[in-house]
Structures are given as structure tokens and as C-alpha cells.
Design an enzyme around this catalytic site. Structure first.
Site, mmCIF file in Angstrom:
data_model
loop_
_atom_site.group_PDB
_atom_site.id
_atom_site.type_symbol
_atom_site.label_atom_id
_atom_site.label_comp_id
_atom_site.label_asym_id
_atom_site.label_seq_id
_atom_site.Cartn_x
_atom_site.Cartn_y
_atom_site.Cartn_z
ATOM 1 C CG ASP A 1 -2.332 -6.487 3.958
ATOM 2 O OD1 ASP A 1 -2.915 -7.691 4.568
ATOM 3 O OD2 ASP A 1 -3.003 -5.306 3.992
ATOM 4 C CG ASN B 1 -6.369 -7.465 3.161
ATOM 5 O OD1 ASN B 1 -6.647 -7.088 4.387
ATOM 6 N ND2 ASN B 1 -6.045 -6.826 2.097
ATOM 7 C CG ASP C 1 -4.464 0.402 8.701
ATOM 8 O OD1 ASP C 1 -3.648 0.405 8.342
ATOM 9 O OD2 ASP C 1 -5.731 0.451 8.288
ATOM 10 C CD GLU D 1 -3.615 -0.367 1.818
ATOM 11 O OE1 GLU D 1 -4.359 0.406 1.291
ATOM 12 O OE2 GLU D 1 -3.540 -0.805 2.923
ATOM 13 C CE1 TYR E 1 -3.455 -4.404 0.887
ATOM 14 C CE2 TYR E 1 -3.651 -3.191 -1.036
ATOM 15 C CZ TYR E 1 -4.154 -3.409 0.223
ATOM 16 O OH TYR E 1 -5.388 -2.725 0.763
#
Length: 263
Positions: free
Chosen positions: A149, A151, A249, A34, A108
Site C-alpha cells: 500500500d 498511499n 477497504d 496493516e 506500508y
């Protein structure tokens, strides 16, 4: 050699934050997600000054992945194979010319919400492509890793309140089925090789005081080929970074690779 992964949630917004962590943690290789900028807009000099070679796969305002390395980078590949029409910048891989050389794949993975729906369909299709490419990576029988990441919340112990995530794209049964299909190809979850404790998280939402209540989830992962797992010395999460000023975050997760180590 220390290899870290960090979803920075905007490289320009977190530039000082990232430099502070790099100066304190001293990773040899960093996989970023990101970055949210095009290649031409990336602040190269801010990080080349710290001794890093940089490879970018950027996208305007969204997504974007990057590799920083204090070793030369070879055979850089941008974009997850399998769909020439996919323009989202979510994958970059390269060989780090260390001793031994390590193939690093920075990803990602799509969030997929709201689910069900087109975004979730894209997530599942992306994961199926990842499984196919990961199969090819394993077939090379080399020291390689997939990191970033994902997710994906793999199991209930990877969320403070798993019941809150039952219908979320990160924890739906279809997501976890594909995650386990990926891992069961022959990868090792580096963090779970070193830590079996619950309440070990890499993400806390900005909303509703999630950080203060430790209402987190573990969605940033390192998956190692057997040849890379043989070199694993340690894996840990830099949790305290979430409490710094203007944080992402997410927080960094890292592995230590040592040629003399054995699982």
C-alpha cells in the site's frame, strides 16, 4: 509463482476473510499491510496450516507488515533503512528461495493526511528514504520487487474522481513528484505493463457508498526491477473481494512470475 499484496486492515478482524481468499486464489507469496498487531499476537497457526512460512514486523494497534511464503525466506530485514529513530512498522523485506530467487519488499507507505502538516512531512521524508534504499536495490541488478500500500495515486486515471483528491496527501504534487522519481530510477509499474484501462482500483472507502458507486482509487502497487520485469507473466486486481462479507477497504493485487516470460 504468484505473488500477492493485500492491505488487510487488521489481521484479527479479517482472519476468516483472508483465509477464504488464500484458499481460492492460492498465492505462493503474500505481502500483507496493516496487520495491526504485535508479532506475539499474530495468529500464526491459522496460516502456517495452509503451508506458509511467516515473517512479521508488527506494531500494537497500528501499521504492521508481514510476508507469507510457501518457499523458505532468507535474509529477512525489518524497517526501512535511513532513520534509526523511526519506530513505525512499515517495511519488511526478504529473499524468497524460489527458482529464480526473488527479493520481495513489503511496504506500508504513510498516508500523510492532513496535508500540509507533520504527518505529510513524515510521508515525504519516508518516500525520500525509500528512494535511497530503492537505488541500492537496483544497483544489485537482481530480480526484486517493491509492493504494498503506497498511499499514492500516480495519475488522474487512477481515481474515479481525481478532482476530489487534489489537496489530499495521496495525490498532492509533491507526492506524485516523489513517486515518479522512484519509478524513474528504473522500476516498472507491473499493473500498467498489463493494463492501461482507467477505473482500475484497489481501494474503496467504507464511507458514502464508495464501493457501490465504484468511487475508488489505485494505491496498491507492484514496482519491479528490470530483472524481475523480464519474468512478469501477468498482473491483476482481485476486485470482487471488496464485495465479500466484512471486507477490508483494500483488495489484493498480484503478479505472476514465470522464468520463461519476457515483457
Amino acid at each position: 509463482m504468484k505473488i500477492a499484496s493485500f492491505n488487510v486492515n487488521g489481521i484479527r478482524a479479517r482472519k476468516l476473510h483472508l483465509r477464504k481468499w488464500l484458499n481460492e486464489s492460492h498465492p505462493d507469496v503474500v505481502l500483507l499491510q496493516e496487520i495491526k498487531c504485535l508479532d506475539m499476537g499474530f495468529p500464526y497457526q491459522d496460516f502456517e496450516d495452509l503451508g506458509y512460512n511467516i515473517a512479521i514486523h508488527g506494531q500494537k494497534s497500528f501499521n504492521g507488515v508481514a510476508i507469507f511464503s510457501k518457499f523458505p525466506l532468507e535474509d529477512v530485514t525489518r524497517g526501512l533503512p535511513g532513520d534509526n529513530n523511526d519506530m513505525q512498522a512499515r517495511w519488511i523485506e526478504a529473499t524468497v528461495s524460489s527458482d529464480p530467487p526473488i527479493r520481495v519488499c513489503c511496504l506500508y507507505l504513510p498516508n500523510g493526511n492532513p496535508a500540509p502538516g507533520p504527518k505529510y512531512d513524515y510521508k515525504l521524508a519516508w518516500m525520500e528514504r525509500l528512494i535511497r534504499h530503492a537505488t541500492d536495490i537496483l544497483a544489485l541488478e537482481e530480480a526484486s520487487l517493491l509492493a504494498g500500500d503506497f498511499n499514492v495515486i500516480p495519475q488522474s486515471e487512477d481515481a474515479r474522481h481525481p478532482e476530489d483528491w487534489d489537496e489530499d496527501a495521496l495525490f498532492r504534487p509533491e507526492t506524485r513528484r516523489l513517486w515518479h522519481q522512484l519509478v524513474n530510477l528504473g522500476f516498472y509499474d507491473a499493473f500498467r505493463l498489463r493494463c492501461t484501462d482507467s477505473e482500475q482500483y484497489t481501494f474503496w472507502d467504507f464511507q458514502a457508498g464508495a464501493w457501490q458507486r465504484n468511487d475508488g482509487i489505485r494505491i496498491d502497487h507492484f514496482l519491479l526491477t528490470p530483472q524481475c520485469a523480464d519474468l512478469l507473466a501477468d498482473c491483476a486486481i482481485d476486485r470482487d473481494v471488496r464485495g465479500w462479507e466484512k471486507p477490508s477497504d483494500h483488495v489484493p493485487i498480484w503478479v505472476e512470475i514465470n522464468p520463461a516470460s519476457r515483457v
